[in-house]
Design a protein around this motif. Structure first.
Motif, PDB file in Angstrom:
ATOM      1  N   THR A 310       0.827  -1.207   0.000  1.00  0.00           N
ATOM      2  CA  THR A 310       0.000   0.000   0.000  1.00  0.00           C
ATOM      3  C   THR A 310       0.861   1.256   0.000  1.00  0.00           C
ATOM      4  O   THR A 310       0.342   2.351   0.132  1.00  0.00           O
ATOM      5  CB  THR A 310      -0.909   0.015   1.239  1.00  0.00           C
ATOM      6  OG1 THR A 310      -0.089  -0.033   2.421  1.00  0.00           O
ATOM      7  CG2 THR A 310      -1.861  -1.160   1.225  1.00  0.00           C
ATOM      8  N   ALA A 311       2.177   1.087  -0.122  1.00  0.00           N
ATOM      9  CA  ALA A 311       3.074   2.240  -0.085  1.00  0.00           C
ATOM     10  C   ALA A 311       2.929   3.058  -1.364  1.00  0.00           C
ATOM     11  O   ALA A 311       2.752   2.521  -2.463  1.00  0.00           O
ATOM     12  CB  ALA A 311       4.516   1.776   0.089  1.00  0.00           C
ATOM     13  N   LYS A 312       3.010   4.376  -1.231  1.00  0.00           N
ATOM     14  CA  LYS A 312       2.961   5.256  -2.387  1.00  0.00           C
ATOM     15  C   LYS A 312       4.348   5.379  -3.002  1.00  0.00           C
ATOM     16  O   LYS A 312       5.356   5.180  -2.329  1.00  0.00           O
ATOM     17  CB  LYS A 312       2.454   6.635  -1.973  1.00  0.00           C
ATOM     18  CG  LYS A 312       1.023   6.629  -1.444  1.00  0.00           C
ATOM     19  CD  LYS A 312       0.598   8.034  -1.039  1.00  0.00           C
ATOM     20  CE  LYS A 312      -0.824   8.028  -0.499  1.00  0.00           C
ATOM     21  NZ  LYS A 312      -1.254   9.388  -0.070  1.00  0.00           N
ATOM     22  N   SER A 313       4.372   5.728  -4.275  1.00  0.00           N
ATOM     23  CA  SER A 313       5.644   5.903  -4.972  1.00  0.00           C
ATOM     24  C   SER A 313       5.493   7.002  -6.014  1.00  0.00           C
ATOM     25  O   SER A 313       4.365   7.464  -6.284  1.00  0.00           O
ATOM     26  CB  SER A 313       6.078   4.585  -5.636  1.00  0.00           C
ATOM     27  OG  SER A 313       5.096   4.164  -6.574  1.00  0.00           O
ATOM     28  N   ALA A 314       6.599   7.425  -6.599  1.00  0.00           N
ATOM     29  CA  ALA A 314       6.557   8.450  -7.634  1.00  0.00           C
ATOM     30  C   ALA A 314       5.940   7.871  -8.904  1.00  0.00           C
ATOM     31  O   ALA A 314       6.423   6.877  -9.451  1.00  0.00           O
ATOM     32  CB  ALA A 314       7.964   8.973  -7.910  1.00  0.00           C
ATOM     33  N   VAL A 315       4.871   8.472  -9.370  1.00  0.00           N
ATOM     34  CA  VAL A 315       4.113   7.956 -10.512  1.00  0.00           C
ATOM     35  C   VAL A 315       4.249   8.919 -11.684  1.00  0.00           C
ATOM     36  O   VAL A 315       4.099  10.139 -11.534  1.00  0.00           O
ATOM     37  CB  VAL A 315       2.627   7.777 -10.146  1.00  0.00           C
ATOM     38  CG1 VAL A 315       1.824   7.329 -11.364  1.00  0.00           C
ATOM     39  CG2 VAL A 315       2.483   6.777  -9.016  1.00  0.00           C
ATOM     40  N   ASP A 316       4.523   8.364 -12.851  1.00  0.00           N
ATOM     41  CA  ASP A 316       4.558   9.141 -14.093  1.00  0.00           C
ATOM     42  C   ASP A 316       3.130   9.241 -14.624  1.00  0.00           C
ATOM     43  O   ASP A 316       2.617   8.298 -15.241  1.00  0.00           O
ATOM     44  CB  ASP A 316       5.474   8.458 -15.108  1.00  0.00           C
ATOM     45  CG  ASP A 316       5.608   9.262 -16.397  1.00  0.00           C
ATOM     46  OD1 ASP A 316       4.876  10.253 -16.561  1.00  0.00           O
ATOM     47  OD2 ASP A 316       6.435   8.873 -17.244  1.00  0.00           O
ATOM     48  N   ILE A 317       2.476  10.351 -14.353  1.00  0.00           N
ATOM     49  CA  ILE A 317       1.076  10.519 -14.731  1.00  0.00           C
ATOM     50  C   ILE A 317       0.897  10.483 -16.244  1.00  0.00           C
ATOM     51  O   ILE A 317      -0.104   9.983 -16.763  1.00  0.00           O
ATOM     52  CB  ILE A 317       0.521  11.834 -14.158  1.00  0.00           C
ATOM     53  CG1 ILE A 317       0.489  11.773 -12.628  1.00  0.00           C
ATOM     54  CG2 ILE A 317      -0.896  12.099 -14.671  1.00  0.00           C
ATOM     55  CD1 ILE A 317      -0.449  10.728 -12.071  1.00  0.00           C
ATOM     56  N   LYS A 318       1.877  10.996 -16.988  1.00  0.00           N
ATOM     57  CA  LYS A 318       1.767  10.985 -18.444  1.00  0.00           C
ATOM     58  C   LYS A 318       1.691   9.553 -18.962  1.00  0.00           C
ATOM     59  O   LYS A 318       0.807   9.224 -19.765  1.00  0.00           O
ATOM     60  CB  LYS A 318       2.963  11.709 -19.062  1.00  0.00           C
ATOM     61  CG  LYS A 318       2.930  11.720 -20.593  1.00  0.00           C
ATOM     62  CD  LYS A 318       4.124  12.475 -21.164  1.00  0.00           C
ATOM     63  CE  LYS A 318       4.055  12.472 -22.699  1.00  0.00           C
ATOM     64  NZ  LYS A 318       5.213  13.193 -23.293  1.00  0.00           N
ATOM     65  N   ALA A 319       2.598   8.697 -18.503  1.00  0.00           N
ATOM     66  CA  ALA A 319       2.591   7.305 -18.950  1.00  0.00           C
ATOM     67  C   ALA A 319       1.312   6.599 -18.509  1.00  0.00           C
ATOM     68  O   ALA A 319       0.726   5.800 -19.252  1.00  0.00           O
ATOM     69  CB  ALA A 319       3.813   6.571 -18.394  1.00  0.00           C
ATOM     70  N   LEU A 320       0.852   6.921 -17.313  1.00  0.00           N
ATOM     71  CA  LEU A 320      -0.364   6.280 -16.797  1.00  0.00           C
ATOM     72  C   LEU A 320      -1.575   6.696 -17.626  1.00  0.00           C
ATOM     73  O   LEU A 320      -2.428   5.873 -17.979  1.00  0.00           O
ATOM     74  CB  LEU A 320      -0.539   6.672 -15.332  1.00  0.00           C
ATOM     75  CG  LEU A 320      -1.618   5.963 -14.523  1.00  0.00           C
ATOM     76  CD1 LEU A 320      -1.190   5.837 -13.072  1.00  0.00           C
ATOM     77  CD2 LEU A 320      -2.921   6.749 -14.587  1.00  0.00           C
ATOM     78  N   ALA A 321      -1.678   8.003 -17.959  1.00  0.00           N
ATOM     79  CA  ALA A 321      -2.805   8.485 -18.761  1.00  0.00           C
ATOM     80  C   ALA A 321      -2.777   7.879 -20.156  1.00  0.00           C
ATOM     81  O   ALA A 321      -3.826   7.508 -20.714  1.00  0.00           O
ATOM     82  CB  ALA A 321      -2.770  10.013 -18.835  1.00  0.00           C
ATOM     83  N   GLU A 322      -1.579   7.779 -20.759  1.00  0.00           N
ATOM     84  CA  GLU A 322      -1.470   7.181 -22.091  1.00  0.00           C
ATOM     85  C   GLU A 322      -1.871   5.720 -22.069  1.00  0.00           C
ATOM     86  O   GLU A 322      -2.531   5.224 -22.994  1.00  0.00           O
ATOM     87  CB  GLU A 322      -0.038   7.344 -22.604  1.00  0.00           C
ATOM     88  CG  GLU A 322       0.314   8.786 -22.938  1.00  0.00           C
ATOM     89  CD  GLU A 322       1.778   8.946 -23.311  1.00  0.00           C
ATOM     90  OE1 GLU A 322       2.563   7.999 -23.027  1.00  0.00           O
ATOM     91  OE2 GLU A 322       2.141   9.994 -23.888  1.00  0.00           O
TER      92      GLU A 322
END
Length: 410
Positions: A310-322
């Motif tokens: 459940t730990a958070k991490s740095a997410v690349d929102i651009k890659a996730l949206a694509e």
């Protein structure tokens, strides 16, 4: 006199002298809402409940005819009235008194009833009773609140109550009440009700049947609790569990399908190297379709994977949206136009990638459902990702569907 006035005041909360015709000739204290001089000249039987008249008259006659004094318990359980009768030296007078202890017991009982009523109100339970012979229904304020009714308009007879039941639940409830009338056993049950404003609520009912000496049901009483919020939480939990099960199923299907593609792709490539020129184009189409299917499977497995941590991490929102966009492009109806706009200077976001991806996909699916009308021209969904501020990322999803109607907004 048997006692001095000061002593009488200490021993008794009400002191009334009556003649042999049971008429008050002197009084001190309050009884039946009258006090002191207001009691003089009143027939004493007018001051006590009618169901006590015979019992009091018997005790009065016994004292009047020279018998010993004694006490008579009058009133109801919720308002007990303990009276003491004593013969006076005068042949014309009898002392009727109410002891301080009895008055104290009534006050204690009243306080106890208040505490019980407050406890019931705090629990959110509404109480009711039904007298079968007269078909009389009584509701308290709490039950009227659950049903959304003004207390002055609460049901008075059985048919009034039935009309507030949800039409789909009404036959079941009436059958259950019928069984209770036959067996004397009140079974707990849940049902839906419809308030006057049209709102549907879920309630839990618990009660008991009142039987006469012959075992016949002469009435019922009980309590009702509004469980609408609990029902909604249960429904949300079931939806979450269903989505989790679907995700696990999708992951399993994707894994097996990927195994099949691992056979199709190498063989398609092998055939392309040895096939005549007339088959090169069909084989290229097969390979291209298999590659697309493989990408869809990869995206599906990314979406459906189970994240243990459940730990958070740095997410690349651009890659996730694509990635979300490509899943939608591969699965949505081709007549729906999808547009993706992503800024280049997006900072990484501290989040759980799977949760963000699921939210985006759910919103896109809702937008697709809003465009389900085949007569709608040029249906379109837009996904915009840019900076909300120097340290935040903003995601906007819009569609040209009909939107939420005014009734639903309220």
């Amino acid at each position: 006199m048997l006692a001095q006035p000061a002593l009488l005041d200490q021993l008794f909360s009400v002191v009334v002298f009556v003649d042999h015709d049971l008429r008050c000739v002197h009084a001190r204290g309050e009884l039946a809402g009258r006090r002191d001089e207001q009691l003089v000249g009143v027939g004493f039987l007018e001051l006590i409940p009618s169901e006590c008249h015979a019992r009091f008259r018997d005790a009065f006659v016994r004292v009047r005819d020279g018998g010993p004094g004694g006490s008579v318990e009058c009133g109801r359980e919720e308002a007990p009235l303990g009276l003491h009768l004593s013969a006076l030296p005068s042949e014309r007078l009898i002392l009727v008194s109410r002891s301080q202890a009895a008055a104290h017991e009534q006050r204690v009982g009243s306080d106890r009833d208040k505490r019980r009523r407050y406890a019931v109100e705090a629990s959110g339970i509404g109480t009711w009773s039904w007298e079968r012979t007269s078909d009389t229904i009584t509701w308290d304020v709490g039950l009227c609140r659950i049903y959304g009714l003004d207390p002055t308009r609460s049901p008075r007879v059985y048919d009034d109550y039935v009309r507030y039941l949800h039409p789909e639940d009404r036959p079941r409830i009436e059958a259950q009440i019928g069984r209770c009338l036959q067996t004397g056993v009140y079974e707990d049950f849940e049902h839906r009700l419809i308030r006057p404003d049209g709102e549907v609520r879920h309630v839990f009912c618990r009660g008991a049947a009142e039987l006469d000496a012959g075992g016949e049901v002469i009435g019922m009483s009980g309590g009702i609790l509004d469980v609408t919020d609990r029902k909604r939480l249960e429904e949300q939990l079931r939806h979450v569990q269903k989505m989790e099960a679907i995700g696990q199923l999708a992951a399993g299907i994707a894994h097996n399908f990927n195994n099949l593609l691992s056979i199709v792709l190498p063989n398609a490539e092998l055939c392309r190297h040895h096939a005549p020129s007339s088959l090169l184009l069909p084989l290229a189409d097969i390979e291209h379709a298999a590659l697309r299917a493989s990408e869809m499977v990869r995206q599906l497995m990314l979406f459906a994977r189970h994240e243990v941590s459940t730990a958070k991490s740095a997410v690349d929102i651009k890659a996730l949206a694509e990635r979300t966009f490509h899943i939608c492009r591969s699965t949505f109806d081709r007549r729906i136009e999808l547009a993706l706009s992503v800024a280049d200077d997006l900072p990484p976001v501290l989040a759980r990638a799977g949760e963000i991806e699921q939210v985006l996909l759910n919103i896109c699916i809702n937008a697709r459902d809003a465009l389900d009308d085949p007569t709608r021209a040029a249906p379109r969904i837009d996904l915009h990702v840019d900076r909300g501020s120097a340290s935040t990322v903003r995601i906007r999803i819009s569609d040209n569907g009909p939107g939420i109607d005014d009734a639903t907004r309220v």
